[in-house]
Design an enzyme around this catalytic site. Structure first.
Site, PDB file in Angstrom:
ATOM      1  N   LYS A  10      42.552  35.052  34.765  1.00  0.00           N
ATOM      2  CA  LYS A  10      41.373  35.802  35.242  1.00  0.00           C
ATOM      3  C   LYS A  10      40.204  35.407  34.347  1.00  0.00           C
ATOM      4  O   LYS A  10      39.956  36.020  33.319  1.00  0.00           O
ATOM      5  CB  LYS A  10      41.690  37.298  35.171  1.00  0.00           C
ATOM      6  CG  LYS A  10      40.895  38.124  36.157  1.00  0.00           C
ATOM      7  CD  LYS A  10      41.500  39.514  36.293  1.00  0.00           C
ATOM      8  CE  LYS A  10      40.539  40.485  36.928  1.00  0.00           C
ATOM      9  NZ  LYS A  10      40.055  40.120  38.247  1.00  0.00           N
TER      10      LYS A  10
HETATM   11  N1  PY5 Z   1      42.899  38.671  43.347  1.00  0.00           N
HETATM   12  C1  PY5 Z   1      41.705  38.470  42.784  1.00  0.00           C
HETATM   13  C2  PY5 Z   1      41.010  37.181  43.017  1.00  0.00           C
HETATM   14  C3  PY5 Z   1      41.127  39.471  41.995  1.00  0.00           C
HETATM   15  O1  PY5 Z   1      39.930  39.262  41.432  1.00  0.00           O
HETATM   16  C4  PY5 Z   1      41.813  40.687  41.805  1.00  0.00           C
HETATM   17  C5  PY5 Z   1      41.213  41.767  40.974  1.00  0.00           C
HETATM   18  C6  PY5 Z   1      43.069  40.862  42.423  1.00  0.00           C
HETATM   19  C7  PY5 Z   1      43.583  39.818  43.179  1.00  0.00           C
HETATM   20  C8  PY5 Z   1      43.864  42.116  42.255  1.00  0.00           C
HETATM   21  O2  PY5 Z   1      44.343  42.259  40.951  1.00  0.00           O
HETATM   22  P1  PY5 Z   1      44.617  43.686  40.311  1.00  0.00           P
HETATM   23  O3  PY5 Z   1      45.406  44.423  41.312  1.00  0.00           O
HETATM   24  O4  PY5 Z   1      45.381  43.395  39.089  1.00  0.00           O
HETATM   25  O5  PY5 Z   1      43.311  44.319  40.061  1.00  0.00           O
HETATM   26  N2  PY5 Z   1      39.833  41.828  41.002  1.00  0.00           N
HETATM   27  C9  PY5 Z   1      39.088  42.594  40.039  1.00  0.00           C
HETATM   28  C10 PY5 Z   1      39.382  44.073  40.155  1.00  0.00           C
HETATM   29  O6  PY5 Z   1      39.161  44.757  39.179  1.00  0.00           O
HETATM   30  C11 PY5 Z   1      37.639  42.253  40.102  1.00  0.00           C
HETATM   31  C12 PY5 Z   1      36.830  42.912  41.128  1.00  0.00           C
HETATM   32  C13 PY5 Z   1      35.376  42.558  41.148  1.00  0.00           C
HETATM   33  O7  PY5 Z   1      39.825  44.564  41.188  1.00  0.00           O
END
Ligand code: PY5
Length: 320
Positions: A157
Site C-alpha cells: 500500500k
Molecule cells: N483495494 C485497494 C486498492 C484499496 O486501496 C483498499 C483500501 C482495499 C482494497 C481494501 O483494503 P482494506 O479492507 O484493508 O481497507 N483502501 C483504503 C481504505 O482505507 C484507501 C481509501 C481511500 O479503505
C-alpha cells in the site's frame, strides 16, 4: 468534496498542532510517491472509541515498508500507541479514519533514497460515509487497467501506486458513476479503485484471489471469515468481466467503504437494484464486528480511552 481536519497530528513521535505537520515540497515521498500508508477506522461505542483490526493494519504497513526497503524508525507497538494517542489528543467521540504514513523524507532530486531519513506521521480525521450515498453505488468498468503486479506489487500500500486508482476514479466520476472497477491487463476483474469486490452467484460468494493483483484487504478478510462462520460458501477464484453483469448481487469491501452494495455496473442493474439478502446479512455482521460485537471476535477492536497507553499519556501530561 470531503476536506478533513483535526486539531492534532502525531508527527515523528510528538503530538503537534495540525498546522505544524508539514513537509518540504522537495521531499522524496512527495516527488516519487515513496510513502507506505494505511487506512484504519475507529468507531464510537458507548463512551469508548474502538479501533478496528489495528494490529492487522499495522502488520500490513510493515510489510509494505519491507517490500520497498523503508527502514521504519518505530516499532509496531509505537505505531499502535500513536494511533491511540492521536484519537485521544483530539478527544474524538465520532467515527474517525486513521491514516498512518511512513515516508521517505529528505530533499534531493535523485531516485535513490539511500541515506535519507524515514519519517512517520499518524493523522486521524472525522469520517463517516465514503461514497455519501444512502443506497447502493453505480460502478463502471474502467478503461484504465490495473497496473500489473509484475510492475507494481499490489500487496504494497504505497502512495505512488495510487495514481492508477486516481485515473480510474476520476474517469468514473466524470462519467456519472460513483466508482471504478479495474480489470487486470488480461481482462480479469481485480478490484475497485480503493476497495475489494465480491459477487454473489447462486448463493455463493465469489471474489478474486490474493494473487490476482489486488490489495489483500482486511475488510475482505473480515467478510471471508464472516461468510465461513455463517456457512455461506465462498470461492476465491478468477472473476471474468461478464460475471459482473450476470451476478445476483455485488458489493465493495474496504475500510473506507465498509460493505457497500453495488446497484449497477456499466448501467446494467444488479439483481433488482436493491441491496441483496447476502450483502445485507454480511453488512449487518460487519457493522457488529467493528464495534466488537461479533461473537468470538471482540479481539478485533482496540479501545482508546480505557487503554493503558492513553492513561499513561494522560498521567505524564499531568506530571508536567
Ligand atoms: N483495494 C485497494 C486498492 C484499496 O486501496 C483498499 C483500501 C482495499 C482494497 C481494501 O483494503 P482494506 O479492507 O484493508 O481497507 N483502501 C483504503 C481504505 O482505507 C484507501 C481509501 C481511500 O479503505
Amino acid at each position: 468534496m470531503v476536506r478533513s481536519k483535526a486539531a492534532f497530528v502525531w508527527f515523528n513521535g510528538r503530538i503537534v498542532p495540525w498546522e505544524d505537520a508539514k513537509v518540504h515540497v522537495l521531499t522524496h515521498a512527495f516527488n516519487y510517491g515513496t510513502a507506505a500508508f494505511e487506512g484504519i477506522r475507529a468507531y464510537p461505542h458507548q463512551e469508548e472509541m474502538l479501533i478496528f483490526r489495528l494490529d492487522d493494519h499495522l502488520k500490513r504497513l510493515l510489510r509494505s515498508c519491507s517490500i520497498y526497503g523503508f527502514d521504519i524508525p518505530v516499532s509496531k507497538e509505537e505505531l499502535a500507541s500513536a494511533c491511540v494517542k492521536v484519537i485521544g489528543a483530539n478527544d474524538f467521540h465520532e467515527p474517525v479514519y486513521i491514516r498512518p504514513l511512513v515516508y521517505v523524507s529528505g530533499t534531493g532530486v535523485g531516485i535513490s533514497f539511500e541515506g535519507y531519513p524515514i519519517e512517520v506521521a499518524v493523522v486521524a480525521v472525522p469520517f463517516s460515509s465514503y461514497f455519501g450515498v444512502s443506497r447502493g453505488v453505480d460502478a463502471m468498468v474502467s478503461s484504465w487497467r490495473k497496473t500489473a503486479a509484475s510492475s507494481l506489487p499490489a500487496e504494497a500500500k504505497i502512495t505512488g501506486q495510487y495514481t492508477n486508482s486516481v485515473l480510474a476514479k476520476m474517469e468514473a466520476l466524470r462519467n456519472g458513476f460513483n466508482e471504478a472497477i479495474l480489470l487486470d491487463p488480461e481482462g480479469l476483474v481485480c478490484e475497485g479503485s480503493a476497495e475489494n469486490i465480491f459477487l454473489v452467484r447462486d448463493g455463493k460468494l465469489v471474489t478474486p484471489p490474493v494473487n490476482a493483483g489486488i490489495l489483500e484487504g482486511i475488510t475482505r478478510d473480515t467478510v471471508i471469515k464472516i461468510a465461513n462462520e455463517e456457512g455461506i460458501p465462498i470461492q476465491e477464484r478468477d472473476v471474468t468481466r461478464s460475471e459482473l453483469y450476470t451476478c445476483d448481487e455485488a458489493f465493495f469491501a474496504g475500510t473506507a467503504v465498509e460493505v457497500t452494495p453495488i446497484r449497477s455496473i456499466d448501467r446494467k442493474v444488479i439483481g433488482d437494484g436493491a441491496e441483496g439478502p447476502i450483502t445485507k446479512r454480511i453488512s449487518h455482521l460487519y457493522q457488529s464486528a467493528v464495534i466488537g460485537k461479533l461473537p468470538g471476535h471482540d479481539g478485533w477492536v482496540t479501545p482508546v480511552y480505557s487503554s493503558r497507553v492513553w492513561s499513561a499519556a494522560q498521567s505524564s501530561e499531568q506530571d508536567q
